[in-house]
Design a protein around this motif. Structure first.
Motif, PDB file in Angstrom:
ATOM      1  N   ARG A  83     144.766-125.476-100.005  1.00  0.00           N
ATOM      2  CA  ARG A  83     144.061-126.757 -99.963  1.00  0.00           C
ATOM      3  C   ARG A  83     145.099-127.861 -99.761  1.00  0.00           C
ATOM      4  N   LEU A  87     142.769-131.425-104.457  1.00  0.00           N
ATOM      5  CA  LEU A  87     141.430-131.958-104.704  1.00  0.00           C
ATOM      6  C   LEU A  87     141.388-133.471-104.595  1.00  0.00           C
ATOM      7  N   GLU A  88     142.554-134.116-104.728  1.00  0.00           N
ATOM      8  CA  GLU A  88     142.594-135.560-104.475  1.00  0.00           C
ATOM      9  C   GLU A  88     142.204-135.852-103.029  1.00  0.00           C
ATOM     10  N   ARG A  90     140.248-133.931-101.222  1.00  0.00           N
ATOM     11  CA  ARG A  90     138.818-133.668-101.087  1.00  0.00           C
ATOM     12  C   ARG A  90     137.992-134.862-101.557  1.00  0.00           C
ATOM     13  N   THR A  91     138.384-135.483-102.663  1.00  0.00           N
ATOM     14  CA  THR A  91     137.621-136.636-103.129  1.00  0.00           C
ATOM     15  C   THR A  91     137.658-137.761-102.102  1.00  0.00           C
ATOM     16  N   GLU A 106     132.774-131.520 -98.122  1.00  0.00           N
ATOM     17  CA  GLU A 106     134.079-130.909 -97.874  1.00  0.00           C
ATOM     18  C   GLU A 106     134.235-130.330 -96.480  1.00  0.00           C
ATOM     19  N   TYR A 115     139.584-132.860 -93.329  1.00  0.00           N
ATOM     20  CA  TYR A 115     140.202-131.700 -93.970  1.00  0.00           C
ATOM     21  C   TYR A 115     140.901-130.829 -92.929  1.00  0.00           C
ATOM     22  N   GLY A 265     133.824-133.121-105.344  1.00  0.00           N
ATOM     23  CA  GLY A 265     135.280-133.122-105.420  1.00  0.00           C
ATOM     24  C   GLY A 265     135.785-133.785-106.686  1.00  0.00           C
ATOM     25  N   LEU A 268     135.202-131.405-109.560  1.00  0.00           N
ATOM     26  CA  LEU A 268     136.161-130.301-109.571  1.00  0.00           C
ATOM     27  C   LEU A 268     137.549-130.770-109.972  1.00  0.00           C
ATOM     28  N   LEU A 269     137.951-131.955-109.502  1.00  0.00           N
ATOM     29  CA  LEU A 269     139.266-132.482-109.870  1.00  0.00           C
ATOM     30  C   LEU A 269     139.349-132.704-111.372  1.00  0.00           C
ATOM     31  N   GLN A 272     139.254-129.338-113.163  1.00  0.00           N
ATOM     32  CA  GLN A 272     140.482-128.572-112.944  1.00  0.00           C
ATOM     33  C   GLN A 272     141.609-129.084-113.820  1.00  0.00           C
ATOM     34  N   ARG A 297     131.231-124.214-112.925  1.00  0.00           N
ATOM     35  CA  ARG A 297     131.400-124.550-111.508  1.00  0.00           C
ATOM     36  C   ARG A 297     130.312-123.904-110.656  1.00  0.00           C
TER      37      ARG A 297
END
Length: 445
Positions: A83, A87-88, A90-91, A106, A115, A265, A268-269, A272, A297
């Motif tokens: 990735r 995830l930063e 993705r946000t 995403e 992405y 996102g 998840l961030l 995580q 999740r």
């Protein structure tokens, strides 16, 4: 056999390890090498795998490294599950689009383009290193956007790169189950691109039973029936991949995501960060903490597509995922165990209307020689037009990333069916460049 997993500090790695633990064949993976750029996360995942392996006879040896060349050296299989931008990134993929009233997701729409732009250069570097360090290895690509990244990596490694996704297989299994049929006895007439395909036939003992399903109340008992509604599925005469929700119900999806307290996102961030901190604080409970976090999740996956009081189907959550697809693919290649699978491969004419070298998601036969696409159920009407347009966007994105060409990237954003004007596309590209340093560097920023 040696398996190298890139993105080895990622949350989903224990799923792959679990599939390896279930494999008891004499010719199986006995060495797992985890590579990541973050040593702390590698250490956390290594601890989880050690606890997961407790009680198993002869589990695969696990090692970790932040040295990519060392990780690839001598690998038989390479899983790419990276990735770029974390995830930063993705946000930002989600929020830059949502702030303009455009779908923020995403892999679908402008977020998928952003992405892809920052991931393609890194994936191509990996492909060149695989060719140098493990030229006989098969690369199984999990990295999203899976079709786009697989097609880019194939420019270096050819057909030894295969993209996988559990979404079409899950769709086929759910449809078969709704009719009370064992999935292993049903052929899935599915075709399209990754996250953009349709189940058009469901063959059981030589008979297409899909239309029976479309006319029966059982249609509403599984995930896609609830997502799209029986009237729409009956109207188009097929069952779309769940990601088609973002195309058929765009306004609904945007409104639901914007109305949520946080995007997928962002959720998840946050989860995580909490998860890895919990593992660091209580390493003896690492596996239990991972199990609990995974359950949360899974249950919130694509929540924007469901009503507030609608829970995700329990069998869908429990049914496993891409790790099972990956294990079946490796077994077919390494042991010559002939298998039929839905994979992302070069079409070579299997899907009329697309270039031969375009990566498509279609039924394949797999054996020791790798996957071979079968003639897919042709797409016609709006599905064909949509697939052709999105494939053109993917190819523009790949070229833009390879050449560092901002004008090609602007074309990709502008021509995507979920972006409504060139002006919006310009704002999207500028916003992504400002928010995501790894993307900005593609264009010399």
């Amino acid at each position: 056999m040696r398996l190298t997993l890139l993105g080895g500090g990622g949350f989903r790695v224990p799923l792959v390890h679990s599939a390896l633990l279930r494999d008891t064949h004499d010719r199986r993976i006995d060495e797992l090498v985890l590579h990541d750029v973050t040593a702390d996360r590698l250490a956390a995942i290594e601890r989880i795998l050690a606890q997961q392996a407790a009680g198993h006879d002869a589990p695969p040896r696990v090692s970790t490294t932040t040295d990519l060349d060392a990780a690839l050296e001598g690998a038989d299989f390479v899983f790419s599950a990276i990735r770029v931008g974390g995830l930063e990134g993705r946000t930002a993929d989600e929020r830059v689009a949502l702030d303009l009233g455009v779908l923020g997701q995403e892999t679908t729409g402008p977020g998928g383009i952003a992405y892809g732009l920052r991931t393609i250069p890194v994936s191509l570097d990996i492909a060149h290193r695989v060719r140098r360090q493990a030229p006989a290895a098969w690369v199984i690509n999990f990295t999203n956007p899976a079709g786009m990244i697989t097609q880019a990596m194939q420019t270096v490694l050819g057909d030894r790169v295969v993209g996988i996704c559990d979404s079409p297989l899950g769709l086929g299994r759910r449809a078969a189950h709704a009719l009370g049929l064992p999935a292993e006895q049903v052929h899935f007439g599915y075709s399209g691109l990754n996250h953009l395909g349709w189940l058009q036939r469901l063959e059981h003992r030589g008979e297409d039973v899909l239309q029976q399903l479309l006319q029966r109340p059982e249609l509403l008992t599984f995930e896609e029936g609830q997502l799209f509604g029986a009237d729409w599925l009956q109207s188009i005469g097929a069952i779309p991949n769940e990601y088609l929700f973002y195309y058929y119900f765009t306004r609904d999806a945007v409104a639901a995501i914007k109305g949520s307290a946080e995007t997928r996102g962002e959720y998840l961030l946050r989860s995580q960060v909490e998860f890895y901190a919990q593992v660091a604080a209580a390493p003896e409970r690492a596996y239990d903490l991972w199990t609990a976090a995974r359950r949360a999740r899974d249950e919130t996956y694509m929540a924007e597509a469901r009503a507030d009081d609608e829970e995700r189907d329990a069998e869908d959550v429990a049914g496993g995922g891409y790790e099972g697809v990956a294990l079946a693919l490796m077994a077919a290649i390494a042991r010559g165990e002939r298998a039929s699978m839905l994979l992302n491969v070069r079409g070579r004419g299997a899907l009329p209307g697309l270039p031969d070298d375009a990566v498509v998601e279609v039924p394949c036969t797999v054996d020791a020689g790798g996957p071979r696409p079968l003639a897919a159920v042709p797409l016609t009407g709006h599905p064909l037009g949509l697939v052709q347009q999105v494939k053109a966007v993917e190819e523009l994105t790949i070229k833009a990333a390879l050449e560092g060409d901002e004008s090609l990237a602007l074309q990709a954003f502008s021509l995507h069916p979920l972006v409504d004007s060139v002006t919006t596309a310009k704002t999207l590209l500028a916003g992504y460049r400002a928010r995501i340093p790894t993307l900005d560097r593609v264009f010399g920023g």
